[in-house]
Write a protein that holds these residues in place. Structure first.
Motif, PDB file in Angstrom:
ATOM      1  N   ASN A 117       0.849  -1.198   0.000  1.00 30.65           N
ATOM      2  CA  ASN A 117       0.000   0.000   0.000  1.00 30.65           C
ATOM      3  C   ASN A 117       0.884   1.247   0.000  1.00 30.65           C
ATOM      4  O   ASN A 117       1.646   1.476   0.930  1.00 30.65           O
ATOM      5  CB  ASN A 117      -0.869  -0.059   1.273  1.00 30.65           C
ATOM      6  CG  ASN A 117      -1.809   1.121   1.408  1.00 30.65           C
ATOM      7  OD1 ASN A 117      -1.826   2.023   0.580  1.00 30.65           O
ATOM      8  ND2 ASN A 117      -2.583   1.116   2.484  1.00 30.65           N
ATOM      9  N   SER A 136       0.459   5.349  -0.255  1.00 31.09           N
ATOM     10  CA  SER A 136      -0.556   6.390  -0.357  1.00 31.09           C
ATOM     11  C   SER A 136      -0.013   7.762  -0.008  1.00 31.09           C
ATOM     12  O   SER A 136       0.939   7.902   0.767  1.00 31.09           O
ATOM     13  CB  SER A 136      -1.785   6.050   0.479  1.00 31.09           C
ATOM     14  OG  SER A 136      -1.426   5.670   1.760  1.00 31.09           O
ATOM     15  N   THR A 196       2.911   7.521   2.717  1.00 36.35           N
ATOM     16  CA  THR A 196       3.010   6.402   3.650  1.00 36.35           C
ATOM     17  C   THR A 196       3.027   5.116   2.849  1.00 36.35           C
ATOM     18  O   THR A 196       2.239   4.947   1.913  1.00 36.35           O
ATOM     19  CB  THR A 196       1.824   6.394   4.628  1.00 36.35           C
ATOM     20  OG1 THR A 196       1.902   7.570   5.431  1.00 36.35           O
ATOM     21  CG2 THR A 196       1.873   5.181   5.539  1.00 36.35           C
ATOM     22  N   ALA A 251      -0.598  -3.868   4.301  1.00 34.07           N
ATOM     23  CA  ALA A 251      -1.843  -3.811   5.057  1.00 34.07           C
ATOM     24  C   ALA A 251      -1.808  -4.850   6.175  1.00 34.07           C
ATOM     25  O   ALA A 251      -1.375  -5.987   5.967  1.00 34.07           O
ATOM     26  CB  ALA A 251      -3.024  -4.075   4.117  1.00 34.07           C
TER      27      ALA A 251
HETATM   28  C1  LIG Z   1      -3.446   2.272   2.737  1.00 33.79           C
HETATM   29  O1  LIG Z   1      -2.851   3.145   3.676  1.00 33.79           O
HETATM   30  C2  LIG Z   1      -3.646   4.273   3.958  1.00 33.79           C
HETATM   31  C3  LIG Z   1      -2.823   5.195   4.857  1.00 33.79           C
HETATM   32  O2  LIG Z   1      -2.214   4.505   5.892  1.00 33.79           O
HETATM   33  C4  LIG Z   1      -4.962   3.822   4.590  1.00 33.79           C
HETATM   34  O3  LIG Z   1      -5.780   4.947   4.843  1.00 33.79           O
HETATM   35  C5  LIG Z   1      -5.659   2.877   3.634  1.00 33.79           C
HETATM   36  O4  LIG Z   1      -6.808   2.361   4.259  1.00 33.79           O
HETATM   37  C6  LIG Z   1      -4.755   1.729   3.258  1.00 33.79           C
HETATM   38  N1  LIG Z   1      -5.386   0.914   2.208  1.00 33.79           N
HETATM   39  C7  LIG Z   1      -5.366  -0.418   2.243  1.00 33.79           C
HETATM   40  C8  LIG Z   1      -6.002  -1.107   1.071  1.00 33.79           C
HETATM   41  O5  LIG Z   1      -4.838  -1.069   3.133  1.00 33.79           O
END
Ligand SMILES: *[C@@H]1O[C@H](CO)[C@@H](O)[C@H](O)[C@H]1NC(C)=O
Ligand SMILES: *[C@@H]1O[C@H](CO)[C@@H](O)[C@H](O)[C@H]1NC(C)=O
Length: 270
Positions: free
Chosen positions: A183, A185, A197, A201
């Protein structure tokens, strides 16, 4: 995941280093960017983060103390054969939209362990880079030893390479067959700088945030992944066409099975 795809080619190869090339110089260690000087490779403590401050890079621990200050130099070519570093086969997409990539996730399954053990290291990841290519942020699945640790088992860690400096989180062992989501983002923007970040997950200790980055716009896949999703800021789904690069001489290919920004699927075969 389509089982047929999984059974034909279960994994990607980014960097498979024959034993003869391992640890060519005592002062060097293996990273997803190839062999680098150990003195420029730094572990980020649990719940720590990284901040670009002027021309320096700070490593900050969980209680906000700066525990490391480094300055980055342009990467100098290392005295290692070209084959022992660099990418072998991958798919990529460059965002040319003025809106930055806000999230880039890829899901995949931890593949079987390699059938032959000869001291090799394999790195599999999705990643994102600035247009200049002088940095990379990546959640990495690794088999074999690297500068971060590891051994004859699969482990995950996140890595940030900037110029000649390398930062990583402590590797966490994972099981064959375990589903992973890498992940990346966008955490925020501040004037002309961006915070990102990166994490796996549900594996908290792999979370790593970088403040003060340039926009990261080149998204790559070097693994078999499904459910690859890219979004731009504002929730816009871009028109994505993944380009692929192969090493045909060594029989390594990347196939874009399902193209696009939503639930794309890419297979790398070796
Ligand atoms: C990816 O990371 C972001 C920020 O930490 C979080 O808000 C989001 O839920 C995450 N997405 C997944 C698919 O884990
Ligand atoms: C952060 O670093 C400071 C200074 O080295 C240290 O006193 C503190 O215990 C560290 N915090 C954590 C959570 O390790």
């Amino acid at each position: 995941m389509h089982p047929s795809v999984l059974s034909v080619s279960f994994a990607a190869l980014l960097l498979l280093v024959p034993q003869a090339l391992a640890a060519p110089f005592a002062a060097m260690a293996l990273t997803p960017g190839g062999y680098r000087f150990s003195a420029s490779i730094h572990e980020v403590p649990l719940d720590g983060h990284i901040a670009h401050v002027g021309s320096h890079i700070h490593v900050i621990n969980a209680t906000g103390q700066v525990v490391q200050v480094t300055s980055s130099a342009p990467r100098v070519p290392t005295p290692v054969p070209e084959e022992a570093s660099g990418w072998i086969s991958y798919a990529s997409w460059l965002n040319s939209d003025p809106s930055p990539i806000s999230s880039f996730t890829a899901s995949w399954i931890v593949p079987p362990v390699p059938t032959a053990q000869h001291g090799q290291t394999i790195f599999l990841f999705n990643s994102i880079e600035p247009a200049t290519g002088d940095a990379i942020l990546q959640p990495v699945l690794q088999y074999g030893p690297s500068a971060a640790g590891g051994g004859d088992f699969w482990a995950v860690a996140t890595w940030y390479l900037f110029g000649d400096q390398t930062f990583f989180t402590q590797p966490v062992a994972v099981q064959v067959g375990q589903p992973l989501t890498g992940n990346i983002s966008l955490a925020g923007t501040h004037r002309a700088t961006y915070s990102y970040t990166v994490s796996f997950a549900h594996i908290h200790s792999t979370a790593l945030t970088i403040h003060g980055s340039a926009p990261l716009s080149w998204a790559t896949e070097t693994l078999e992944a499904y459910g690859i999703n890219v979004a731009l800021a504002g929730g816009v789904v871009p028109a994505v066409a993944w380009g692929n690069t192969d090493d045909v001489a060594d029989g390594l290919t990347t196939t874009v099975d399902v193209d696009g920004a939503t639930d794309a699927q890419i297979t790398i075969t070796y």
